[in-house]
Structures are given as C-alpha cells and as structure tokens.
Design a protein around this motif. Structure first.
Motif, PDB file in Angstrom:
ATOM      1  N   PHE A  35      -1.250   4.148  17.691  1.00  0.00           N
ATOM      2  CA  PHE A  35      -2.537   3.454  17.664  1.00  0.00           C
ATOM      3  C   PHE A  35      -3.696   4.440  17.513  1.00  0.00           C
ATOM      4  O   PHE A  35      -4.614   4.215  16.722  1.00  0.00           O
ATOM      5  CB  PHE A  35      -2.705   2.633  18.937  1.00  0.00           C
ATOM      6  CG  PHE A  35      -1.905   1.364  18.959  1.00  0.00           C
ATOM      7  CD1 PHE A  35      -2.346   0.238  18.290  1.00  0.00           C
ATOM      8  CD2 PHE A  35      -0.708   1.297  19.650  1.00  0.00           C
ATOM      9  CE1 PHE A  35      -1.608  -0.930  18.291  1.00  0.00           C
ATOM     10  CE2 PHE A  35       0.039   0.130  19.667  1.00  0.00           C
ATOM     11  CZ  PHE A  35      -0.402  -0.988  18.982  1.00  0.00           C
ATOM     12  N   ALA A  38      -3.978   6.016  14.000  1.00  0.00           N
ATOM     13  CA  ALA A  38      -4.515   5.059  13.025  1.00  0.00           C
ATOM     14  C   ALA A  38      -6.018   4.890  13.201  1.00  0.00           C
ATOM     15  O   ALA A  38      -6.775   4.820  12.221  1.00  0.00           O
ATOM     16  CB  ALA A  38      -3.804   3.718  13.181  1.00  0.00           C
ATOM     17  N   ILE A  70      -5.151  -0.633  12.056  1.00  0.00           N
ATOM     18  CA  ILE A  70      -3.735  -0.335  11.831  1.00  0.00           C
ATOM     19  C   ILE A  70      -3.179  -0.975  10.573  1.00  0.00           C
ATOM     20  O   ILE A  70      -2.092  -0.586  10.122  1.00  0.00           O
ATOM     21  CB  ILE A  70      -2.875  -0.789  13.035  1.00  0.00           C
ATOM     22  CG1 ILE A  70      -2.835  -2.315  13.140  1.00  0.00           C
ATOM     23  CG2 ILE A  70      -3.369  -0.162  14.322  1.00  0.00           C
ATOM     24  CD1 ILE A  70      -1.903  -2.843  14.210  1.00  0.00           C
ATOM     25  N   GLU A  76      -3.737   5.175   7.043  1.00  0.00           N
ATOM     26  CA  GLU A  76      -3.615   4.914   8.471  1.00  0.00           C
ATOM     27  C   GLU A  76      -2.554   3.865   8.789  1.00  0.00           C
ATOM     28  O   GLU A  76      -1.863   3.945   9.809  1.00  0.00           O
ATOM     29  CB  GLU A  76      -4.973   4.522   9.077  1.00  0.00           C
ATOM     30  CG  GLU A  76      -5.698   3.416   8.352  1.00  0.00           C
ATOM     31  CD  GLU A  76      -6.709   3.957   7.353  1.00  0.00           C
ATOM     32  OE1 GLU A  76      -7.771   3.348   7.216  1.00  0.00           O
ATOM     33  OE2 GLU A  76      -6.420   4.992   6.707  1.00  0.00           O
ATOM     34  N   ARG A  77      -2.413   2.877   7.884  1.00  0.00           N
ATOM     35  CA  ARG A  77      -1.386   1.859   8.122  1.00  0.00           C
ATOM     36  C   ARG A  77       0.002   2.483   8.098  1.00  0.00           C
ATOM     37  O   ARG A  77       0.839   2.187   8.956  1.00  0.00           O
ATOM     38  CB  ARG A  77      -1.484   0.766   7.050  1.00  0.00           C
ATOM     39  CG  ARG A  77      -0.371  -0.278   7.171  1.00  0.00           C
ATOM     40  CD  ARG A  77      -0.592  -1.448   6.240  1.00  0.00           C
ATOM     41  NE  ARG A  77      -0.624  -1.011   4.838  1.00  0.00           N
ATOM     42  CZ  ARG A  77      -0.884  -1.838   3.829  1.00  0.00           C
ATOM     43  NH1 ARG A  77      -1.167  -3.103   4.059  1.00  0.00           N
ATOM     44  NH2 ARG A  77      -0.890  -1.382   2.592  1.00  0.00           N
ATOM     45  N   PHE A  80       0.577   4.603  11.237  1.00  0.00           N
ATOM     46  CA  PHE A  80       0.836   3.749  12.394  1.00  0.00           C
ATOM     47  C   PHE A  80       2.252   3.184  12.358  1.00  0.00           C
ATOM     48  O   PHE A  80       2.981   3.229  13.350  1.00  0.00           O
ATOM     49  CB  PHE A  80      -0.185   2.604  12.421  1.00  0.00           C
ATOM     50  CG  PHE A  80       0.140   1.552  13.437  1.00  0.00           C
ATOM     51  CD1 PHE A  80      -0.087   1.784  14.785  1.00  0.00           C
ATOM     52  CD2 PHE A  80       0.688   0.338  13.060  1.00  0.00           C
ATOM     53  CE1 PHE A  80       0.225   0.824  15.732  1.00  0.00           C
ATOM     54  CE2 PHE A  80       0.997  -0.634  13.995  1.00  0.00           C
ATOM     55  CZ  PHE A  80       0.765  -0.383  15.340  1.00  0.00           C
ATOM     56  N   THR A 131       0.901  -7.323   8.411  1.00  0.00           N
ATOM     57  CA  THR A 131      -0.492  -7.087   8.771  1.00  0.00           C
ATOM     58  C   THR A 131      -1.345  -8.304   8.421  1.00  0.00           C
ATOM     59  O   THR A 131      -0.920  -9.197   7.675  1.00  0.00           O
ATOM     60  CB  THR A 131      -1.039  -5.853   8.043  1.00  0.00           C
ATOM     61  OG1 THR A 131      -1.130  -6.147   6.645  1.00  0.00           O
ATOM     62  CG2 THR A 131      -0.126  -4.659   8.237  1.00  0.00           C
TER      63      THR A 131
END
Length: 956
Positions: A35, A38, A70, A76-77, A80, A131
C-alpha cells in the motif's frame, strides 16, 4: 561409486526452524509496503491525476483514495499487485496459525473463524486484482464483502483471545478503531457523492487509509501470540544433505549473543517500536519549543507583561503525577497523555491567538506528563532505559533537522499553516497514529533499588533542568550557536548553511557515544571538557568559539541516557516536576537577560548570559553526581558493566537502532546542507542602470498580527519591491521565547541575498540584520551606549556596489523613555557615519520627530548625511539618510498585517555626479528602470500599497 559416502541427515532431523512471529512480520511488512509503495509512487508520478475525482481536482482535492492509489495508474498498480501477491503466502499461514491458536476440541467457533478468514482473504484478492478502473461494480462488491467479513473476523478474534493478554488489548484497540473509522468514512463519502462538497473526498481518503492501517495492525497483533510457536522443517527419511539446525527453539529469548556487527540484534519489530518513540519525542520537542514562541506574541503587543506569560509553567503539569490515581491511569494508558500532546500540533486549527496559546499550553501539560510516564522505572528492564533515552535524543535531532530543512521554522509548529510552508496536517495525523501505538512495557510501580540506595531525587531533577534548558536554548536550532560566535564579514567562522549540518552531525555523534560509551560520557573528565567547551562558546568568536559549541553539543546528547535513567528510579511527579520548575526558572532568566527593561527586577540579570550558562552546567553536574551515586549493578544500574553489554541482546538492539536512525539522519543532513548551499550568486535587479534600491523594515520578530510566521509574505513583499538591500530590525529570534529561529534564512535563500545577522543572541539586543544583493566586503557590529534602557544594535557594512564601495549602516535606537540613552546612541551612530569616506546610507529606527532634537545630530555637517525627504513630516521611528550617492526616489509602503511598522524604501544610483536635489519630478520623466513597481498603487497587493503620499516620489 564414490569411495566416500555422501553424508546424509538422520531421519527425524530438524533442518530448519523459525519463530511463528515471522509469519506476522512478513504479512505486516509486505502488506504495508504494498500500500505504501503504491501511494508514494502514485503521489510522485501522477499526483494531480490520482487526486482528481468526478467532481474536483487539485487543489480542492489533494490526497488520493486507496482505490485511486493502487488501481488507477501504471506502475503503482503493478507494484502494489506484486507485493500483495507476495503477501498471500503469509496471509494463509496467518489464518492457519490463528486456527491452531484458538482451536479447542468440540468447539465450532475456531472452525467458523478460520472459514471466515479464508473467505475474507479471497474477497481481498477480488478488490485488489479487479480495480475500480477495470470493473467498478465488482470492485465495490468484493470491497463491501471484505468489510462485512471483517466484522466476524475481528469480533471472533477478540472473543477467542485469552483474557488478560496483551494481544487481546491491542485487538480491542485496533478492532474498535477500525469500525469507528467507518462512521466518518460514510459521512464524508456522502458529503462528496451527494452534496458535492469540495475537499470532502480528500478527508474521506484519510479515513479510508486509516482502515487499511488498522486492518493490517489488527492482524499484526498475532506476532505476540505466534512467538510461542516454532515452525520446523523435519527430514523424516534422511533425504537431505544439509547439516541439522540447532535443536534449541529459535523462539526463545537468548540473553547472551555475539557481536556480529553494528546491526546485531536488528529486527523490524524493534525498528517499528523505536520509530514510534522517536516520533513521539519529535512531537514533544515540537510542542515544547512552540510554547514560548506563542507566549512571545502577547508581550509584543502589550509592550510589557501581558499575563499570558503564566502559561510558561504548563510543564509543571508533571506535579499531577504526585496523585497516585493519575500515575496509575497514565501508566496504564500512556496513549492518553500522548494524544493530549498532539493537541499542540493540531492547534494550528484554532484561529484566535489566545485560544491557540491555551491549546498549546494544555498540550505542554500532557507532554510533560507523557515524558515522565514513559521514562518512569525504565530501568526495570535491562537496556530499556537506554532505548527510550536514545529515541528521545534522536527525536530531538529530528526536530532540529526539520528546522534545518524548513529555514529555521518547525513545519508542525502552530505558527505554520498551508500558506507559509506548514506540514501541520501530516504532523497531526502521524502524531495521532504514533500516540495510539504508544506502549510502556516496563512493569512495576517503583524502582527495584532500595530507597536507601537511590540517593535524593533532587540531583536527578537538577540534571533534567540543566539538560532540557541547554538543549532547548542552544541546540533546538542548528544556527543558534553559530550566531553566538558570529562577528560579521570577512568570514572568520561558520555560516548557518552548511555548518548547521555540522552541528547536527556533532549531536548524532553524541547520541552514539551515549549508547556505546555511556560510562565515559558520565565521567567527571567528560564534564570538565564540556564545561571548557561551554566557556569557549561564550567567550570566543569565530572558529574557536564554534569548536567549543561542537564539544558541548556532543556532550549534551551523550549524557541524555545517564540523566534520564537516573531520574527514572524516583517518583515521576516530584522528580520531573522539580526538574521542569528549575527549567522554567532558567527560561525566565533567558528572557530577563535581554528584556530587562520591561520586566520587574530585570537589571539583576541584565546581559548576564554567563550566569545562565554557568547555572545550567552546574545543574548538569549535579545530575551527573546523582547518577553516579546509583549502584553500578542490578536492573536499575545507570552504568551497566561492560561485560553485560558485550553479551546482552538488549544492548545490541539499542545500538542497531541508533546506527540505523543516526545514519538516516546524517544522510538527510548532508543532503539538505548540499541542497541549500548549491545556489547561484546574488544579482541586483537593475544592474544596467546601476540602481541600488534599499529599504528599512521593523518586522516585529516575524510574527504577524494573527500569530502566523510571516517570512513568506515578507519575502514576497521584498521581492516585489525589488529591494537590493534591506535592513531588518527587531529580527533576533534566537531565544527560547522566540522559538530559536532565523528570520533571514528563507528570505535570503529564496531571493538570492547575502546576510549579516548582526550582533548575535549572546549580545542581548532585539536584533538588526542586513540582507544585500551586493557582496558584503566588511561589516562591524556595534552595541551603542545604553546605560539605562535596552541595548541598541548597529551594523556598519561596506558593500561592493557595481565596483564601488558603499557603506550601509543599519541601526535600532533605544526606547523613548530613556532620553540620555538616545542622546549617547545618536552621538555614537553619528560618529560612525562621519568617519566613513565612502558613499553612505543609514537605514534606521531613530525615535525622533523630523527636524527636531536628535534628528539635527544625525542630519548635520558633522555627519554629512542628508534626509531622503526632509518634507516628510509624518515620521517618528524609521528614517533613511544618505551621503555621497545620488538619490532618485523614495516611497512608503503600508505594512499589511505582517507587522506594526511600514516599509520605507529609497532608490539610489551609483554615479560620478552624486549630487541630489529635493526637486520632485513626475514619474513619466523617470526612466522605466528607475521606477517603482506599479503593483503597489491603489489597493496594492496583500495589504501592501503606497501610502502617506499614495505614490512614490521621484527627484531630479
């Protein structure tokens, strides 16, 4: 076939083993990193994109939701999802070990609980890998299912935990906190989704992230239970080649270990707990150092004792611990006092100056109680006192480093806010989290040393007073001691940047010595060397005085563990109460030495900083004497035997934490010093016209009318007026009561100017400073005669102005009541001006009417000085005088809400023909490059406008 048979393990050999707590650690670290990474990467790469929602973007929304951080962007995804996938293994192991922990024959509860845990883990995967960008509906379905399953998972864990265990207590704290966060979460989501309130989604995001924190924290509590488990890999058939692992359980606590390097004993659990103590110390020092600064606002406006000064005694709240019930209450729930301390950081939300001060005063009461409780009886566990004291020292250094990074202002002080560079929101949020995680693991209600061997608490109280006062008055800003030894140009000593970083590095060295060489630090030879350092700091300027400063800084941080552990064996109420009482008396003395003209009995301490330095060192000496009287063996020993340190895991844990945190602090210090040093050389605004625009401004110690730090607005006004040279009066804020700040740093660095701070804080003036776009070739500091009233500072500087030497004198006269003082000061400044053969400009605060009294001594044939505008009758304090240089313009600019005094400014040209006429000419006849900015005409900007004449005056 080989002649030598390959050695095989015997059947049943344990080939690997590990404590079950590592399952919890791995789960917490990987989940937290997933977390956090991200969030950090998203904020760095796509800040404005991930904070934008369907209604608003930056600056209305300035923090992303969990889903946006996230799931919305690459990389960043991916980062994560990678780390959350790694978390899956420890997650399933955690659920399985939880089942083993709770399982009882014939009971269905543990089975139901493990089923919920497995299903909850699968739903977690649902909202993680689907997501909101991929499929918003299914993402929300899995998220809601996860939250619903968290309810039986949390309640079940609390019901199945054994009564009286620490894990049950923390499960209740984190579980209840998790569900309490849902209430404001829903409220602000409605405010965003239904009412479309700007900024509501940002607040919603904070509560959403808090759910993540409390969720991970709840599962991390299993480490307290799983340390009783040992996970083993057993070779049942002897098929492996490796040697067998030790048959002893790795989950047992070994008291004796071998030193395998500076990180021996390091663990992430210890790191986390130590970091909490460090941040709590940072909060303590931030709140304590802000109290005097807020108090100072009121005597400034009252021009004398205001009554609010009594809040200085807030630290005496520790006397409340003399009530046994309160000692037990705060001892059992240390989070209460620490949460109260955080009020001092959140006080920026209180708009009124008096209410803000009272809020910080209340926070100081809690801060002193929290410190006393955290230190009380720490010696009940070997090396716990060393750990607490080391964290306390590092937290102090972090507060100094924060000021070094933010131009001598602490970014979480209640004089800071979003508009002037404050980080109050971040400081408050982190402060609350650290407070909730605060623990006090030491047991018992009294010291293990028999009362007959404890010695008197008074010596320990003296040590605390001397230590806290010295740290606060000399070390709470990295530039303070540098200004003690500052004597102007050409340079014969250190500058605040980069040598403020050297001061911080000396403090880090002191902390390390306090850990590894505590006995040496607590010796009388070390005290003697430190006393000599204090004398050098007081008595010498330049490098010699600074060498003494570094010695003293190193010593003060080295003896923190000694004095705190010595205090810990006595009742906290009286020990810390008397300690803070003596500290408060020293603080009052620290004010009295310079404010003697405004306080009762002031002349008794007039300019006697030497007495305060001596008193603080004597108190520290008494503290060392008291510490040396404590028995050298046993659980409460202040000086642990060397042999015990060599084999104790407790010592190595503290040393490893010190190494890690001090390394981080040192690296940040060097980076910040380099960043602040790497600047372009200053350049004047209009070199083509050889123009020199000057100004004088009495800045009221950098606090505006509403008690906010005013450096940013001062900088903007000076920049927009295009001042090449400016004198700042009432500018010395290097005292406890003024926050140990340096108003000149941000202005000078942002605008590209050289600085002469003027007479330092040990010269007992209210301050005079010079900032210049032109190189300062030479400067001399003067203290004008002041037999009765306040000292009058002056700076006589020679500048290189387009290749010509121009003298600038910055001067602040004494107050109106002391007529003889002002006469003597007038004669002194007049002599300085008369002795100069260079073109000269006086930027001054004279306390006289135009054409009357002392004015005719300043403006006379003897000095050769002329008034910038003799027809300006509406002056009393500020004046600009000149000789040997051509004056072309003069203007008065209103103060806005920054201070109680306007800005006076003049324009001069370095020319062969330096004659000036008082004949005024219209602006249209003045070349464009010599004109004042039109920005300040009419209503002006931010409350600054041309006033009195309503426009600048130009001269032939």
């Amino acid at each position: 076939m080989s002649a030598v048979a390959e050695k095989r393990a015997k059947p049943g050999t344990v080939i690997a083993s590990a404590s079950g707590k590592w399952v919890s650690y791995a789960h917490s670290v990987f989940a937290g990193y997933a977390f956090l990474s991200a969030l950090v990467v998203g904020m760095a790469l796509h800040f404005q994109k991930i904070v934008r929602n369907e209604y608003y973007g930056y600056p209305d929304e300035w923090f992303p939701s969990v889903s946006a951080a996230i799931g919305d962007r690459y990389p960043e995804r991916s980062i994560f999802q990678l780390f959350i996938a790694v978390t899956a293994g420890p997650r399933f192991a955690l659920v399985f070990l939880t089942y083993l922990l709770y399982n009882k024959p014939g009971h269905w509860g543990p089975r139901a609980h493990v089923g919920v845990g497995l299903l909850r883990t699968f739903t977690c995967g649902g909202w993680v890998y689907i997501t909101s960008t991929d499929d918003h509906d299914w993402h929300d379905i899995f998220m809601i299912a996860y939250l619903l399953l968290t309810l039986p998972w949390t309640i079940g864990g609390i019901l199945l935990s054994r009564e009286g265990t620490k894990s049950l207590k923390y499960r209740k704290i984190f579980g209840i906190s998790f569900f309490l966060m849902i209430i404001p979460l829903v409220y602000f989501f409605i405010q965003h989704k239904v009412n479309h309130i700007p900024g509501a989604y940002t607040i919603y995001a904070f509560f959403e992230w808090s759910l993540i924190f409390f969720d991970v924290a709840y599962d991390s509590v299993t480490a307290l239970d799983f340390k009783a488990f040992e996970i083993r890999v057993v070779d049942m058939n002897g098929i492996t080649n490796g040697s067998a692992s030790s048959s002893s359980s790795t989950s047992k606590k070994h008291l004796k270990v071998k030193d395998n390097g500076l990180l021996t004993g390091f663990s992430f659990g210890t790191f986390f707990n130590f970091a909490i103590d460090v941040y709590n110390s940072f909060i303590f020092w931030s709140v304590l150092t802000s109290l005097g600064l807020l108090i100072w606002y009121f005597p400034l406006w009252y021009m004398g004792i205001s009554g609010y000064e009594v809040t200085l005694l807030s630290t005496l709240g520790t006397f409340l611990l003399g009530i046994p019930f309160l000692t037990r209450l705060f001892g059992k729930f240390p989070q209460l006092a620490q949460l109260g301390t955080v009020l001092g950081v959140a006080a920026y939300l209180v708009p009124g100056p008096s209410d803000r001060l009272l809020t910080v005063s209340a926070a100081c009461i809690f801060a002193s109680i929290s410190l006393a409780i955290q230190i009380y009886n720490v010696t009940a566990i070997p090396f716990l006192g060393l750990s607490k004291a080391t964290a306390f020292s590092i937290g102090f250094i972090v507060s100094v480093l924060a000021k070094f990074s933010f131009y001598a202002n602490n970014p979480i002080w209640p004089i800071m806010n979003d508009s002037n560079g404050g980080w109050n929101k971040t400081g408050t949020v982190l402060g609350v989290l650290a407070a909730l995680l605060t623990s006090r693991p030491q047991k018992g209600s009294g010291a293990a040393v028999p009362p007959s061997q404890q010695g008197t608490f008074f010596f320990s109280a003296c040590g605390l007073a001397g230590l806290f006062y010295s740290m606060h008055s000399l070390l709470s800003d990295s530039s303070t001691m540098i200004y003690w030894v500052w004597d102007g140009y050409p340079l014969t000593g250190p500058l605040p940047v980069p040598y403020g970083g050297v001061t911080i590095l000396a403090m880090t060295a002191g902390v390390y010595l306090g850990v590894t060489a505590k006995k040496t630090a607590g010796s009388w030879p070390a005290f003697t060397v430190a006393s000599v350092g204090a004398y050098f700091l007081y008595a010498f300027d330049g490098w010699v005085g600074y060498a003494g400063a570094l010695v003293l800084a190193t010593y003060l941080l080295a003896i923190v563990p000694i004095l705190l552990e010595s205090a810990s064996i006595h009742a906290p109420g009286r020990t810390f109460g008397v300690g803070f009482l003596l500290y408060d008396l020293l603080v009052l003395g620290h004010v009295w030495v310079v404010a003697y003209a405004f306080v009762p009995g002031g002349p008794l301490l007039r300019e006697r900083t030497d007495l305060l330095v001596t008193a603080s060192m004597v108190l520290i000496g008494l503290g060392v004497y008291g510490a040396r009287k404590v028995p050298a063996s046993g659980s409460t020993a202040v000086f642990a035997p060397r042999s015990e340190k060599k084999t104790s895991i407790g010592f190595y844990k503290v040393r490893s934490m010190a190494v890690v945190f001090l390394t981080i602090v040192s690296m940040l210090t060097v980076t910040i010093a380099w960043r602040r040093t790497d600047k372009e050389a200053p350049k004047p605004y209009h070199p083509e016209e050889k123009l020199m625009t000057v100004g004088i401004w009495t800045i009221h110690f950098g606090l505006d009318n509403d008690m906010w730090a005013s450096e940013v607005r001062m900088r903007d006004a000076i920049k927009e007026l295009e001042l090449d040279v400016v004198g700042l009066l009432e500018s010395d804020t290097q005292r406890i009561i003024m926050g140990n700040r340096d108003i000149t740093q941000q202005i000078a660095e942002d605008l590209g100017m050289y600085v002469d701070f003027g007479p330092g804080p040990n010269r007992h003036t209210w301050g005079a400073a010079l900032l210049s776009k032109f190189p300062i070739l030479n400067s001399t500091h003067h203290l004008l005669p002041s037999p009765v009233g306040e000292l009058a500072p002056a700076i006589h500087a020679t500048l290189d102005v387009y290749g010509e030497k121009v003298d600038v004198v910055v001067f602040h006269s004494g107050q109106e009541e002391d007529v003889e003082d002002r006469r003597l000061q007038t004669a002194g400044v007049s002599e300085i001006m008369a002795s100069s053969s260079n073109p000269t400009i006086l930027l001054s605060y004279l306390v006289t009417k135009p054409l009357e009294g002392n004015y005719n001594t300043y403006v006379s044939e003897y000095t050769g000085m002329a008034d910038i505008d003799p027809s300006d009758w509406d002056r009393w304090c500020e004046y600009i005088l000149y000789k040997g240089i051509k004056r072309v313009a003069y203007a008065r600019v209103s103060r806005g809400t920054i201070t109680d005094t306007e800005i006076q400014t003049g324009k001069f040209v370095v020319a062969v023909d330096a004659t000036s006429s008082n004949t005024q000419i219209p602006e249209e006849n003045v070349p464009e490059g010599l004109r004042y900015p039109a920005l300040f005409r009419g209503e002006g900007v931010r409350g600054h406008r041309y006033h009195v004449f309503d426009e600048p005056r130009y001269y032939a």
